[in-house]
Enzyme design. Structure first.
Site, PDB file in Angstrom:
ATOM      1  CG  HIS A 169      -8.668   3.745 -10.468  1.00  0.00           C
ATOM      2  ND1 HIS A 169      -8.334   3.556  -9.152  1.00  0.00           N
ATOM      3  CD2 HIS A 169      -9.526   4.798 -10.486  1.00  0.00           C
ATOM      4  CE1 HIS A 169      -8.978   4.441  -8.406  1.00  0.00           C
ATOM      5  NE2 HIS A 169      -9.714   5.209  -9.195  1.00  0.00           N
ATOM      6  CG  ASP A 396      -2.087  -4.314 -12.489  1.00  0.00           C
ATOM      7  OD1 ASP A 396      -3.095  -3.606 -12.447  1.00  0.00           O
ATOM      8  OD2 ASP A 396      -1.929  -5.331 -11.785  1.00  0.00           O
TER       9      ASP A 396
HETATM   10  C1  GDG Z   1      -7.587  -1.506 -10.555  1.00  0.00           C
HETATM   11  C2  GDG Z   1      -6.390  -1.445 -11.509  1.00  0.00           C
HETATM   12  C3  GDG Z   1      -5.056  -0.393  -9.671  1.00  0.00           C
HETATM   13  C4  GDG Z   1      -8.517  -9.401  -4.741  1.00  0.00           C
HETATM   14  N1  GDG Z   1      -8.957 -10.643  -4.452  1.00  0.00           N
HETATM   15  C5  GDG Z   1      -9.436 -10.586  -3.192  1.00  0.00           C
HETATM   16  C6  GDG Z   1      -9.279  -9.289  -2.708  1.00  0.00           C
HETATM   17  N2  GDG Z   1      -8.720  -8.584  -3.679  1.00  0.00           N
HETATM   18  C7  GDG Z   1      -8.373  -7.156  -3.533  1.00  0.00           C
HETATM   19  C8  GDG Z   1      -6.875  -6.979  -3.340  1.00  0.00           C
HETATM   20  C9  GDG Z   1      -6.697  -5.538  -3.791  1.00  0.00           C
HETATM   21  C10 GDG Z   1      -7.741  -5.406  -4.891  1.00  0.00           C
HETATM   22  O1  GDG Z   1      -8.709  -6.441  -4.696  1.00  0.00           O
HETATM   23  C11 GDG Z   1      -7.119  -5.604  -6.262  1.00  0.00           C
HETATM   24  O2  GDG Z   1      -6.438  -4.416  -6.583  1.00  0.00           O
HETATM   25  P1  GDG Z   1      -5.348  -4.362  -7.729  1.00  0.00           P
HETATM   26  O3  GDG Z   1      -4.726  -3.031  -7.691  1.00  0.00           O
HETATM   27  O4  GDG Z   1      -4.355  -5.463  -7.493  1.00  0.00           O
HETATM   28  O5  GDG Z   1      -6.115  -4.668  -9.086  1.00  0.00           O
HETATM   29  P2  GDG Z   1      -7.522  -4.217  -9.823  1.00  0.00           P
HETATM   30  O6  GDG Z   1      -8.713  -4.788  -9.162  1.00  0.00           O
HETATM   31  O7  GDG Z   1      -7.317  -4.620 -11.251  1.00  0.00           O
HETATM   32  O8  GDG Z   1      -7.587  -2.625  -9.662  1.00  0.00           O
HETATM   33  C12 GDG Z   1      -5.094  -1.535 -10.707  1.00  0.00           C
HETATM   34  C13 GDG Z   1      -6.327  -0.359  -8.863  1.00  0.00           C
HETATM   35  O9  GDG Z   1      -7.498  -0.335  -9.693  1.00  0.00           O
HETATM   36  C14 GDG Z   1      -6.375   0.879  -7.955  1.00  0.00           C
HETATM   37  O10 GDG Z   1      -6.204   2.054  -8.686  1.00  0.00           O
HETATM   38  O11 GDG Z   1      -3.969  -0.642  -8.797  1.00  0.00           O
HETATM   39  O12 GDG Z   1      -3.982  -1.418 -11.572  1.00  0.00           O
HETATM   40  O13 GDG Z   1      -6.445  -2.510 -12.462  1.00  0.00           O
HETATM   41  O14 GDG Z   1      -7.019  -4.625  -2.773  1.00  0.00           O
HETATM   42  O15 GDG Z   1      -6.540  -7.216  -1.992  1.00  0.00           O
HETATM   43  N3  GDG Z   1      -9.632  -8.884  -1.477  1.00  0.00           N
HETATM   44  C15 GDG Z   1     -10.206  -9.806  -0.670  1.00  0.00           C
HETATM   45  N4  GDG Z   1     -10.395 -11.108  -1.071  1.00  0.00           N
HETATM   46  C16 GDG Z   1     -10.039 -11.528  -2.315  1.00  0.00           C
HETATM   47  O16 GDG Z   1     -10.207 -12.705  -2.641  1.00  0.00           O
HETATM   48  N5  GDG Z   1     -10.575  -9.453   0.565  1.00  0.00           N
END
Ligand code: GDG
Length: 493
Positions: A169, A396
């Site tokens: 990821h 990222d």
């Molecule tokens: C890893 C990789 C890759 C965040 N704060 C809240 C909340 N979130 C949710 C977001 C989103 C998820 O968490 C974050 O996903 P990201 O992709 O932005 O980042 P990582 O957690 O670092 O994920 C990344 C991912 O895996 C998938 O392969 O894209 O590059 O680092 O869904 O919405 N959700 C809620 N409240 C929050 O305060 N409900």
């Protein structure tokens, strides 16, 4: 969430990730309960598992929790217990203080400790044992992420009947960085146990293939790697390509850009109560003309400091007026016992405090900052209220937040500013793309986004929405599972 304990049944599809999609928590009254666990991996995989069924093997998010497997929403959840020591050394140590910074361009310095590596090996073995127990004969096993890179090889040794996929990821670093890792060859060997290795971007797959050539000497051609069935040079660094003498198997290593269940966000955003909530948020923020929004786990890869610096300079220079424009930053708590994360929190909160202290008026602050997690409904209301979405990651894998924002904007409005260092920028080319290290460019992008004419906003957002809806998470998982099915067919030939 209710739990019913389950028997020793076996499954044709087994997913394994560090965390289960639910976390064990202790309620205020002292009783144990489950909540949805945070982060992008669960966001992406949950809809896949609900569509396909099967078992999900992972850690329940709390130390020393011994819980029997149980069923939840049609999925068998198989908890792997971790002790407080495991969490400190395998999870907070090797996974989050060695691999995470190393794989994200060494934005923070990786720390290399031999006892962390030992813990990583032993926990990977325990995950492997748990999978081997629940996988039926000839099952498909899909291993996820950097915490479990040794599982494919260990699993192939234990259960040669399985078809094994691995998806990374996070980015896979260029060889010049990866080669710092004292156990680099072991990691590459671990991954090569899989039949299919998926990455977010083509660049990640290319970096991995280079590591394979440099460390193992195996030929790689257009995403196909020829791996000897019996490794003739285990753990040995080779110079130049080797010609395998015995039988070989082909491992596919290529990009499968991950996505979201776009329809969930579209449906949420169309709900009248959520639209009303978006209006309420704007009113509560003092009815500013422009709301700029950022939401990230509080992680040094997300470039939160860079965005506050750029926005702060615009406020200081009088280019944006407090009360007219507000930056809403949600920084959800993450990895709070890992030292660089503690330091980052201090750094970000000092910046926010200074900026608000210097420029707030009675009733209005430049930044509304929340070190909290919000429910998905509230996040969608924020996405709808946000005129400008700021994603400034320094590195990222993908960044699902950018895709969630686009999926929520059924009104075709809103402007996405997106870092070119997020995997999402390969697809979302109609965003305003920025290099977040270039603070002047970031400032110009914010000003431009605030003033973008409605026609251009709509035209860009329509094209972005098409990309996100055409390439949703179902397509991602189907393509990966189809590639695995091909691998299985080839192995049975
Ligand atoms: C890893 C990789 C890759 C965040 N704060 C809240 C909340 N979130 C949710 C977001 C989103 C998820 O968490 C974050 O996903 P990201 O992709 O932005 O980042 P990582 O957690 O670092 O994920 C990344 C991912 O895996 C998938 O392969 O894209 O590059 O680092 O869904 O919405 N959700 C809620 N409240 C929050 O305060 N409900």
């Amino acid at each position: 969430m209710s739990e019913t304990s389950a028997t020793n049944e076996q499954f044709d599809l087994v997913v394994v990730s560090n965390r289960l999609p639910v976390d064990r928590i202790i309620d205020a009254d002292g009783s144990a309960a489950w909540t949805r666990s945070p982060g992008g991996l669960v966001t992406a995989l949950e809809p896949v598992m609900h569509a396909h069924g099967g078992a999900w093997v992972g850690w329940p998010g709390m130390p020393d929790v011994e819980v029997e497997p149980f069923d939840e929403g049609g999925i068998r959840l198989v908890p792997v217990p971790l002790s407080a020591d495991d969490i400190e050394q395998y999870y907070e140590g090797f996974s989050n203080d060695t691999l995470w910074p190393l794989y994200h361009d060494v934005i923070a310095s990786p720390r290399y400790h031999r006892e962390w590596w030992d813990a990583y090996k032993s926990v990977n073995q325990r995950f492997t044992d748990a999978v081997a127990e629940v996988a039926s004969g000839g099952a498909v096993v899909w291993v996820h992420d950097y915490q479990l890179q040794l599982v494919p090889k260990l699993l192939r040794e234990a259960r040669p009947d399985l078809t094994i996929g691995f998806f990374n990821h996070i980015p896979f670093p260029p060889y010049g960085i990866f080669s710092q890792l004292p156990w680099r060859t072991r990691i590459v060997e671990g991954l090569l146990g899989a039949d299919v290795i998926g990455f977010q971007r083509q660049a990640d797959a290319v970096n991995f293939q280079q590591a394979v050539r440099r460390l193992k000497g195996y030929p790689t051609r257009r995403g196909h790697i020829e791996v000897p069935v019996v490794d003739e040079t285990p753990g040995v660094r080779v110079y130049g390509p080797i010609k395998p003498t015995g039988p070989i198997r082909t491992v596919v290593a290529r990009e499968f850009p991950i996505s979201i269940d776009a329809s969930i966000y579209d449906e949420l955003a169309r709900r009248p109560d959520i639209q009303e909530r978006a209006r309420q948020l704007r009113a509560d923020l003092g009815d500013p003309r422009v709301i700029i929004f950022g939401v990230d786990r509080l992680d040094y890869t997300k470039g939160i400091g860079h965005r506050i610096k750029a926005f702060g300079e615009l406020v200081a220079d009088g280019e944006v007026t407090v009360g007219d424009v507000v930056l809403v930053q949600v920084a959800s708590p993450s990895r709070e016992r890992v030292v660089p994360y503690m330091e980052l929190r201090d750094e970000v909160e000092l910046m926010v405090g200074r900026l608000n202290g210097d420029y707030s008026t009675i009733g209005h602050s430049p930044i509304a900052y929340y070190h909290q997690s919000f429910p998905r409904e509230e996040m969608t209301a924020f996405y709808l209220a946000a005129d400008v979405m700021l994603v400034t990651a320094l590195r990222d894998g993908m960044n699902l937040v950018a895709k969630e924002y686009v999926a929520s904007r059924f009104d075709d409005d809103g402007v996405l500013i997106l870092s070119e260092f997020a995997g999402a920028s390969d697809e979302l080319t109609r965003a305003i793309l920025v290099n977040p290290h270039d603070i002047e460019e970031l400032k110009r992008a914010i000003l431009r986004a605030m003033e973008l004419p409605k026609r251009e906003r709509k035209s860009r957002m329509r094209q972005l929405r098409k990309r996100v809806f055409d390439n949703d998470v179902a397509k991602w998982s189907n393509e990966f599972l189809e590639e695995l099915a091909k691998a299985r067919a080839a192995a049975n030939d």
